[in-house]
Scaffold this motif. Sequence first.
Motif, short mmCIF file in Angstrom:
data_model
loop_
_atom_site.label_atom_id
_atom_site.label_comp_id
_atom_site.label_asym_id
_atom_site.label_seq_id
_atom_site.Cartn_x
_atom_site.Cartn_y
_atom_site.Cartn_z
N ASN A 121 0.84 -0.98 -0.05
CA ASN A 121 0.24 -0.13 0.01
C ASN A 121 0.75 1.05 -0.01
N LEU A 122 0.99 1.75 -1.10
CA LEU A 122 1.86 3.05 -1.23
C LEU A 122 1.33 4.34 -0.89
N GLY A 123 2.23 5.02 -0.14
CA GLY A 123 1.60 6.54 0.11
C GLY A 123 1.78 7.30 -1.23
N GLY A 124 2.69 6.90 -2.07
CA GLY A 124 3.01 7.81 -3.13
C GLY A 124 4.17 7.00 -4.03
N SER A 183 -0.55 10.67 -2.05
CA SER A 183 -1.80 10.64 -1.85
C SER A 183 -2.14 11.86 -0.74
N THR A 184 -3.47 12.28 -0.93
CA THR A 184 -3.92 13.65 -0.25
C THR A 184 -3.68 13.51 1.34
N LYS A 185 -3.75 12.35 1.76
CA LYS A 185 -3.56 11.94 2.97
C LYS A 185 -2.09 12.80 3.75
N TRP A 186 -1.28 12.40 2.78
CA TRP A 186 -0.06 13.02 3.12
C TRP A 186 0.28 14.60 2.96
#
Lengths: 275, 444
Positions: free
Chosen positions: B89-92, B107-110
């Motif tokens: 599961n990549l963050g970006g 991801s907008t989460k970050w």
Amino acid sequence: MTETLKIKNLHVAVGGKPILTGVTMTIRRGEVHALMGPNGSGKSTLAGVIMGHPNYEVTEGTIELNGKDILEWDATERARAGIFMAFQRPMAIPGVKMADFLRHATTNVRKPDRKEGEQLIPMREFRKELRDKMTQLRMDEEFARRYVNDGFSGGEMKRAEILQMAMLRPKFAILDETDSGLDVDAVKLASQSIAEIGGADMGILIITHHDRLLEHNTPDFTHVMLGGRIVETGGVDLARELYTEGYDKVRQRHPEDAAVEKEMAAEKKFVSGVA
Amino acid sequence: MSTAIASTGFSQEAFDVFLAARDEPAWLVDMRRAAWRRFQELPMPSVRDEEWMRTDIRLFKFDRFGLPDLSSPASSHYVGSPLLSAGVNLGGHAVTLDGQTIAAELSTKWTEQGVVYGSLDALVKEYGERLRPYFERRVVDPFKDKFSALHAATWCGGTLLYVPKKVRVDEPLHALSALSSSGVDLGKTLVILDEGAEATMLSETASTSADGGGLHCGSIELIVEQGARLRYVNLQNWGHEVWHFAHQKAHVGREGRLQWTIGALGSRLAKVNQHVALTGPDAEVQVNGVMFTEGRQHLSYNTHQHHEAPYCKSDLLYKAALQDRSRTVWRGMIKVDRDAQRTDAYQRNDNLMLSRDARADSIPGLEIEADDVRCTHGSTSGRVDDQQLFYAMTRGYTRREAVRMIVAGFFQQVFDRITIESVRDALGEAIGRRVSDIKEFATP
Ligand SMILES: Nc1ncnc2c1ncn2[C@@H]1O[C@H](COP(=O)(O)OP(=O)(O)O)[C@@H](O)[C@H]1O
Ligand SMILES: [Mg+2]
């Protein structure tokens, strides 16, 4: 027809130096043979050569499995044909988990025609069997996750060898001083386990100096090796004599072989002195 | 596939065109120009230099390569098949091809938490003043040698990760650098973890064809500020004709933690300087290296564990398996400054020779100026043990199966140190593929 492992007039040399000079022995499935003899007399060499160790050169004689000459077979083929040896000094294979090692080994031995890359025994089935065998041998489950013999105590290694035998279910098993390094209770358990695993099914060659391993595995034959030859073969009484009284009487009865023994020991000293 | 290489090579003219096309802040342009002058002044490294003694690059010619033509943007939709990100599961993620960024996502989460990830080329224009101090730290010395100078002058297709104070990014960020046949990659990776931040970055390289050539002249700079924790993985998996020159360095501040894992499978010749500097007290660094060489590959690693501050710990383990006529060189140095009391430093290199014609040089070194330290090193080189092989064969393994198992076990000891499961699996898989290719094994 009973299956047999037949060793006839076997002569073996290492690096040109003769070590076994005419060993003859026939083991039938279901029989227990004890092989005794002082250190350096050639017991491990015999075990190794039956197993197909590449360093041993057979200069004369034969080894036959059910009438088939197996001298040209490598250790893999012999293992897959049902011959097993519990090592006097097992090797460590760091980074390889006992369970993975055994799953592969068990598959190969049970499916002798398996080609590399073909399927292994299903994980669940294997795990269950391994767990059962380990419980029987009173081994901690954690054992299966440890690396093969890596950092094992002497006793742990020997128990691991018995576990492997239990999983591989060989037709013929050679146990090379499997009792050394084990405490009294552990030897008892080992003796019992070997009997349970072997039953009437296995031909066993037990190399030992003591009586405990033989407690539940009463030898049908006892062989005494001295200076690279089997000098006497008897029943259980011979074993008893040897572990209570040592090898002096044997030496007296066979002065020529005792002389060879002395010579081999002297050479060994010389060789190790040079190295 | 775009190759996008100007035919003029690394000429002054090409450099001027390159600079003009980039439209960067003046301080950066000045840095580039200074490095360019240095590149022109410096001689090619020669076998007379101690560091290059064992690594012969006489067949390498700069004029076979050149700067990317920035006027024709890489239009490729190259996706490749990255090894490290499978099932994660990549963050970006970010992708470059021949030194140009072709994809970058976070991801907008970050992004909402102030994390910045993507093309360094674009971001340095946007955040120039904020990034400037990190550039000016010169974590990697641009003047170290001809390759570091060329890289400092011409880097492009870079990747930036910036994590603000106390932000913990719990999804790994992935970067893939790809090279088309005879392409040039001048990528620079800059990772900045501000105080108390945490992140995991997985970066890997790949060639669009396995036997493709090309040049990588790159750098990695990892800045781990006070109390920050970084896990960084780089897998060098170029095609077997690629020249790989890399300067990689980390600064780890007070109570910072860095776990740096490198895998090296590719390239024709690799010359890598991998340095870690422990700059604040109680910093801890673990370096893991896995190398698997074949054919005529030559991988040369200079590692440096520099203890500048007291109470720090560094622990390096490099393992290499060598086939055919391949060769590895490891020169390891633990340097302990006078003030770095109570240093605990370790370095170890194990090599497993799978052919008679392979060769591994292992040269550990210590340079210690403090008096209250514990520094140890070790190295081993050997073949697959005959007794181990026999043992496995008596358990029904074929000789080849036994060799493969023993090699896998050899690497497992490094994998055991890697705390990121997906990385462990991915490296295991990549190595496993190589292991299953082991065809012959010379009997000693
Ligand atoms: N690989 C070897 N190389 C040289 N000599 C060996 C080797 N293996 C065994 N020997 C020699 O063969 C003789 C018998 O050894 P071994 O079979 O181990 O005896 P045992 O098991 O009865 O103690 C000894 O003299 C030993 O030194
Ligand atoms: Mg012995």
